[in-house]
Structure formats: C-alpha cells, structure tokens
Design a protein around this motif. Structure first.
Motif: not given
Length: 826
Positions: A597-602
C-alpha cells in the motif's frame, strides 16, 4: 510451522474475500467471516448481527479488497459526484424538482468490460454518505440526506434543506483493513433570507463613545415559520444606513465608530426586508488604555496538565481613571491549528476582567490576541509541549520462547510504523511525534551476532542480509526496540523504552517478483543463478497517485523457502516493501493480505522498492525491483466563470468561453486535466478546453439553456454552469413614466420612487427585462446606506431614500450591456 500456518490462514481469508466481492452481494453473510466484517447502516452505526447466517445487507467495512478491486481490468481512480457546488434556496417553491447528488466510480476509462461493470455496480451499493456543517453549525441542522442507505440505488441521495448555511456532503468507500480510501465532497449552500431584521439589546449596552462596533455582531435575523418569528442565521449580506452628524458617529461598511454622546438612527438592510430606523442612545464610554494577561504574556503549556487552558485578560487602566471599562474583549488565535480559541464571540468585562478557554491541537507555538472594542490589544504567546509517557509495539508479545514476527532474508523493513507513542492526557492519546530511535536489544556482546545478519538505522529501517545461512557467529533471531530520540519533558533521550520485539529470520530464494496495479505490471524482476533482470521500464514504471488517496498493489513472488528446492508461489510476506523518504511524499505500508500500500501525502516523486534474496551458486544475493510513485495534488475545488450568463442570439458565429477556477499551488493543468462536456437544451454539443467555438445562435434558440460541465480527471471535483440564450441587448434605459431619465432627486424623509427599466435591443426595439427572451437585469449601487433598491421583477425598481447623499445605480443585462441612473437624496 507457526509461520506456514499463518500463511495458510492469510491465503484462505484472501480467497474468501475475493469470492464475496465477485460472486455475492457484500453482506458479510459468509460463514466464518463474521469477525472479519461488521455491517453498518447509512450513518455508520453498527447493525446488530444475529449470527454467521444473518443475511441483512449494509455497508461492509473493508470490502475494497485487493482480490476484487485489483483484479478488475482498469484501476479504480476515485469517486466522482455529478455536482460539487450546489445551491438550494429556502423556502423551496411548490412543485420544484428534488435536489439530488449522484456518485459514480472513476475507473480511468469510459467503457467498462463486463467483469468490471459487475464489480462497479456491487461497490456502488456500499457507499457511505455523511454531512458536515461549517461555521460552527452541525451539518444535520443545515441539511438532511434522504434515500436508500443500503443495497441498490445507494449511489443517489436527496438533499432536504433545513436552514441557511453551508454543508459538506461526503460520499466514501473506505477500507481501513486494506488501506483503500476513496471519497468525494460536494459543497452545498442553503440560501434563506430574513423575513425580519432587528438590532439586539446588547447594542444599547455597548453604544458608548470610543467604541468601534461591528454591527454584524448585533443584528438578529428571523424567518417566519407557521406564522411565528423564529430566530435563525440567514444568507443575507446585510448593509447599514446611519442618520447622525459625522462628528457624532461614522459608518464604514459594517463598522460603526462612536465619537460623541447623543442619539443616532440605524437601519439594517437585508435581501428581502429592513429593520426600519432604530434609535440608539450613545452614552459615555470608559475605554481601555491597556490590556494585560494575569501571569504575564507567555505561557508554556504541557498537555499532560489538562486538555484546556483558561486565560484571563485584565484592563489595568481606562482612559478616564477608575471608572469600570465599557469595552468588549474579542479573542482570536493566529495559529488555530496549534491552539484554538473555544469562543471567538466578544466577551463582556466583569470587574475589568474576562476569561477565554484555549484548546491545544498540536505541539508548537501560537499567539492569542485579546482586543478591546475601543482598539487596544495584547498578545499572549503560548508554547504547547507534550510529555511522552509510553512507546508501545503491538506485535511484541513478551514471550521468551518464541519470536513475535517473522521476516525474510534480503528484506528491507520499515519498523517505524510498528510503534505507537502515547501522551497521558485524561487517558492515553497519540498527540505528536516525539521522535523515535531504533536499536538492537542487549549489550554490545549480545548485539554483535544480530548485527552480522541485519543492519538497523536509528529511523527503524531494518536491512536483512540476503545470505543469513552462512554467516559465522550470526543468529536467526534478532531483538529490537524503540526509545525516545530526544528529550521529552523531564525524560532524557533513551529513557523511555518500548517492549522488545523478537524477530525470527528465515532464508528465502526468490526467483521472480511482480508488482501489479490492477491487471497492469508496474515493476517486475527475475533472477537466474543470481543475475537479476528488471523487466518493466520507462513510463510504465511510473504510477500516478493523488495526494490524500491510497493505492494497493498486488505483490507476487516465486521461489523456494527454507531447504526446499521446489519453485512455488510464495506468500507475498517474503517481500520487502519500502518507499524512499518514507512518510514524506508517500507512506509505504502493508495491508492484512500483505499486499503493498502507498498512501500519497504531498506532491512529489518517491521510489518504491520491493526486495528479497535470490540464490547464486551456493550463496544468496539481493533481488529487487523498483518503480516511481508520482504524487499529484489536483485541485479539491472547482468553479466555472463566464463573462456573461446570457448568450446573445446574434445569428453569427461566436465563441463562448468558460474559465475554470482552481486552487493555487495544485498540479491540475487547466488544459490537460479537465474533461469538458456541453449540451444545448439537452443535446450534446462540441466543447474543447472550455471553449464552445463557432456556435451560431439565432431566434429559434431564444430561451435555450446551454449547460457546461467540467470534471477534474482522476476522481477530482465536478461542477456545472448554466447559460441562457437571449435577445441581443444594446443598453439599459431608466424611465420616469415613459420619459427617459438619467437623474432623480429624493428627500431624506420623503416617499420612495418607482422608475421603469427598459432594455434596448441591438436589432432595434425594446423590451421588459426577463420577458419574451429579453435579457434579465441585475442592479448595483456604488455606495451603501444612502438608498435601498428593490427589484420588483416586473420591469420596475423602487428606490427608497435613507440618508442624504448621492449614488449611482447601474443596471447590467445578462449579456453584458449597461445603463445608469444618478440619484441624489436631499
């Protein structure tokens, strides 16, 4: 054996989940999955289950599994609402169509194959809707959501306006278990204008010399319900009129400055009604000369001391000595994200003192300002800190005879996410990041064998060596723990320690790694006797993710494990999954099925690395594959601007230009990232980059509606603008009776004046605004508080004189033509 049992359990859950998504309604009715899912109603309340065979349907938590969503041919990009800027006026007219919002999934393609369409329809049944208010109001006080909250047709809800205000309606499909979160937000504005306006009693109390009063804080708005006046906030933008000598008081916009004792008259002017003239007696003011805070102007606030902090401001002097101060004190925070002021309403002084409650939101520094209504102010500097009380690792079970977790040779593992930090504050809560340092457990002699098989940096990145079988003096179990990296409160670095996490290491030989987004590979690698080849390259090797969203990638591995020599499908847990600068651009994590999983931050670009170990001759070396995750930050809001809402039917080719208005600093490209659609009376017409080119509109098109919709791609906002085809206008003419007039005189205490408004047409002739496809007219006044203009909606306006002065009234047609009338009030 324990590890193999764990892998089999994961495989069974994964397979059952896939079967539920693809083959059955998402009802959590499959035996054995009761503990895995919970059923909720449309408001997020858990519905009691009768047992494993309960067939009631509802929202299924964690239904957005890898096996269903990721095996669909296209990739799920997000949720789109058919409108993201919605306005409803109260009261609604009889027979008006219901206001609705409809959600759909964006799969990145217009046409879906049969398999994806089936999944799309199933997922739509499990959307969750919620409403949140703004400006201190509850969303449910402004708007009610009505519709089916389970099963089919859950993608559409009806908006029922209740009171004036702005609400955020969110539709979401969330899976905490699998770290997939998709949502879309619509801003719904309910417009309701006041039937009655009044000035509150407090105005007389604070109408004293020296005070500068914002009249908006003292006007009260009422709406009529069942024949009764009900006090409510409304959508009126209220203007004011003042009758007073300029030496006694002045009015600028809503700010009333009181200079001398005496009587003044005020009027509040709303969209539909006025307050009428209200007489106010201005008394003698005793104004603040100085404001101070008890205890000084600096506060260091440790969160452990309590969640809120009361602060007292004191007027230490008034301009005329010992008299009690007649000012109000208003409070504000320059950094509400760190410290929030509980109430921003102006506060009465009691014994020249008043108090406000502050609420901490984050660790840092903030400035709190107390300001008197006569102008003096003081600033309190607040430093918020938090004492770390515990570091906890959920996986650490504290057993001496077996490991807590198993990792594999060649893996890179980010341990940071395994540890939680706690700060005592009316119980335990995560409040901030005190900084952690990861270390091997034990003294130097105990750490030595562990360091031979793995390296561990202070940030928690554990690199397990590819070959752990032939390391002399090594070990197959390592022990790690987290400590505070810096001083927190009275605790020195390293003084607060977590439990010890015992990690079992196992040798693996991976010959193939694959990373897929949906059905498309984004990274892969194969190994033959230690020679590693990465197959996916170029643009395909970069994936784009929207900031704030998350994406799951299916991971597969083939090879051997332990002493086995048979190449088989390995559990994906043997693979490492990390992101460069983890937590800065994207956060890399694993879900319950051990997919990535990758959670996009900025916005930015990060490198995702998937690694393990592969056999080379009689030794083991590293195998890895990488891809780029490009994080975009598309605009969250979208509105459309057009020069004129009325389009003239000229009979000649013309271009209609619509300009999208997006947030600054986003990655949305107005030319590339917005999808445009346009219709004329329901028939689709061509539009490109916001321009309807070479359109010919003539008499047969009069009254037609041109509807234009813009949608930000990849799950972004959507909005619509509606234009009307009108007769081309030349200018606007004001008439006194049937005679053209450009000047009118009225008396301050005299009667109102009604004048006619005529739209002169470009082709000759004239018409009444909004009649027979003649353009409508809007009116503006260059100075507020001198006259009131009422549009009678019949081709006339009524001008009410308020105070002496001169103003210009400008009338503008929908297609942009103007006329003006100068009015003098004597």
């Amino acid at each position: 054996m324990k590890n193999m049992k764990k892998l089999l359990q994961k495989a069974m859950v994964f397979t059952l989940t896939a079967a539920m998504l693809i083959g059955t309604p998402l009802s959590a009715s499959a035996a054995g999955l009761v503990d895995l899912y919970k059923v909720e109603d449309g408001w997020g309340n858990v519905i009691e289950q009768d047992g494993p065979n309960d067939t009631r349907t509802g929202t299924v938590t964690a239904t957005q599994t890898n096996s269903g969503v990721l095996n669909a041919n296209p990739t799920l990009m997000g949720i789109v609402l058919d409108e993201t800027n919605y306005e409803i006026e109260l009261p609604k007219s009889a027979g008006a169509k219901p206001d609705t919002l409809t959600a759909s999934f964006d799969w990145g393609t217009e046409k879906l194959d049969e398999k994806t369409q089936k999944l799309n329809d199933e997922l739509l049944k499990h959307l969750k809707w919620s409403v949140e208010g703004t400006g201190g109001k509850k969303g449910t006080d402004i708007l009610a959501l009505e519709g089916k909250f389970y099963g089919a047709k859950r993608d559409t809800i009806t908006l029922k306006p209740k009171a004036a205000g702005t609400a955020k309606v969110t539709v979401s499909l969330d899976s905490a278990e699998y770290n997939l979160h998709y949502s879309a937000v619509a801003t719904v504005t309910v417009v309701q204008y006041a039937d009655v306006l009044k000035f509150g009693d407090d105005l007389a109390t604070y109408a004293v010399t020296g005070n500068v009063i914002d009249l908006n804080e003292y006007v009260e708005t009422y709406v009529m319900k069942d024949g009764k006046e009900v006090k409510e906030d409304t959508s009126d933008t209220i203007t004011y009129a003042l009758k007073a000598d300029s030496k006694a008081a002045t009015l600028k916009n809503s700010m009333l400055t009181l200079k001398q004792e005496g009587s003044i008259q005020l009027m509040a002017i709303g969209k539909k009604k006025t307050s009428g003239w209200t007489t106010i007696t201005v008394g003698k003011g005793h104004n603040a000369k100085k404001i101070e805070f008890t205890g000084g102007n600096k506060v260091t606030w440790v969160i452990n001391d309590g969640m809120t902090l009361d602060v007292e401001a004191v007027v230490t002097e008034t301009k005329d000595g010992e008299n009690p101060c007649t000012d109000k004190i208003s409070w504000s925070s320059k950094k509400p994200a760190i410290v929030e002021v509980k109430t921003t309403a102006p506060m009465k002084l009691t014994d020249n003192k008043c108090q406000v409650t502050l609420i901490p939101k984050a660790v840092g520094k903030a400035q709190i300002v107390a300001k008197a209504s006569s102008g003096k102010s003081a600033t309190l500097n607040v430093t918020v800190s938090a004492n770390l009380t515990k570091i906890k690792i959920e996986e650490a079970k504290g057993k001496e005879d077996e490991a807590d977790i198993t990792y594999y040779s060649g893996q890179t593992v980010d341990l940071y996410e395994l540890a939680d930090q706690y700060f005592e504050n009316k119980g335990e809560m995560n409040f901030t990041d005190a900084g952690l340092k990861w270390i091997f457990d034990g003294d130097s002699s105990e750490q030595k064998p562990m360091k031979k098989v793995a390296s561990l940096n202070a940030k928690g990145i554990l690199n397990i060596k590819p070959d752990i079988t032939s390391v002399s003096g090594g070990t197959d179990v390592i022990r790690v723990l987290a400590v505070n990296a810096k001083k927190v409160g009275d605790k020195k670095p390293g003084e607060i320690k977590s439990e010890v996490l015992k990690i079992k290491l196992e040798q693996v030989n991976v010959t193939e790694i694959t990373v897929k987004k949906g059905k498309d590979p984004v990274a892969s690698a194969t190994a033959s006797n230690g020679k590693v080849t990465q197959k996916v390259k170029g643009a395909t090797n970069t994936d784009t993710v929207v900031a704030g969203a998350s994406r799951v990638y299916t991971l597969t591995a083939r090879g051997t494990i332990g002493k086995s020599e048979e190449i088989v499908e390995l559990d994906r847990s043997v693979l490492g999954w990390t992101a460069s600068g983890n937590g800065k651009i994207v956060k890399a994590s694993r879900n319950k099925s051990d997919n990535g999983v990758i959670s996009a931050i900025k916005k930015g670009t990060a490198t995702i690395t998937v690694n393990s170990a592969t056999k080379k001759n009689d030794k083991y070396v590293a195998i890895k594959t990488t891809f780029k995750a490009k994080v975009t930050a598309p605009t969250k809001t979208l509105s459309l601007s057009v020069k004129n809402r009325g389009i003239a039917a000229t009979g000649r080719k013309q271009t209609i230009s619509i300009t999208p208005v997006i947030e600054k600093g986003t990655t949305t490209n107005k030319n590339k990232d917005i999808k445009w659609e346009a219709w004329k009376n329901g028939n689709k017409i061509s539009i490109d980059k916001g321009k309807i080119k070479n359109i010919i509109l003539d008499e047969k098109d009069l009254g037609a509606e041109i509807k234009v919709t813009a949608t930000v791609l990849n799950g972004g906002p959507k909005t619509t603008i509606r234009l009307t085809v009108v007769k081309p206008s030349k200018n606007v003419e004001f008439q006194n009776g049937e005679t053209k007039t450009s000047k009118e005189e009225l008396t301050e205490n005299g009667d109102s004046k009604t004048v006619n408004v005529k739209v002169n047409l470009a082709a000759g002739g004239a018409g009444v605004p909004d009649k027979e496809n003649v353009s409508g007219v809007t009116y503006t006044v260059n100075k507020a508080g001198i006259v009131r203009v009422v549009d009678n909606k019949d081709g006339t306006i009524t001008i009410e004189p308020l105070v002496k002065g001169s103003v210009k009234i400008t009338a503008t047609t929908l297609d942009g033509k103007k006329g003006s009338l100068n009015v003098k009030v004597k």
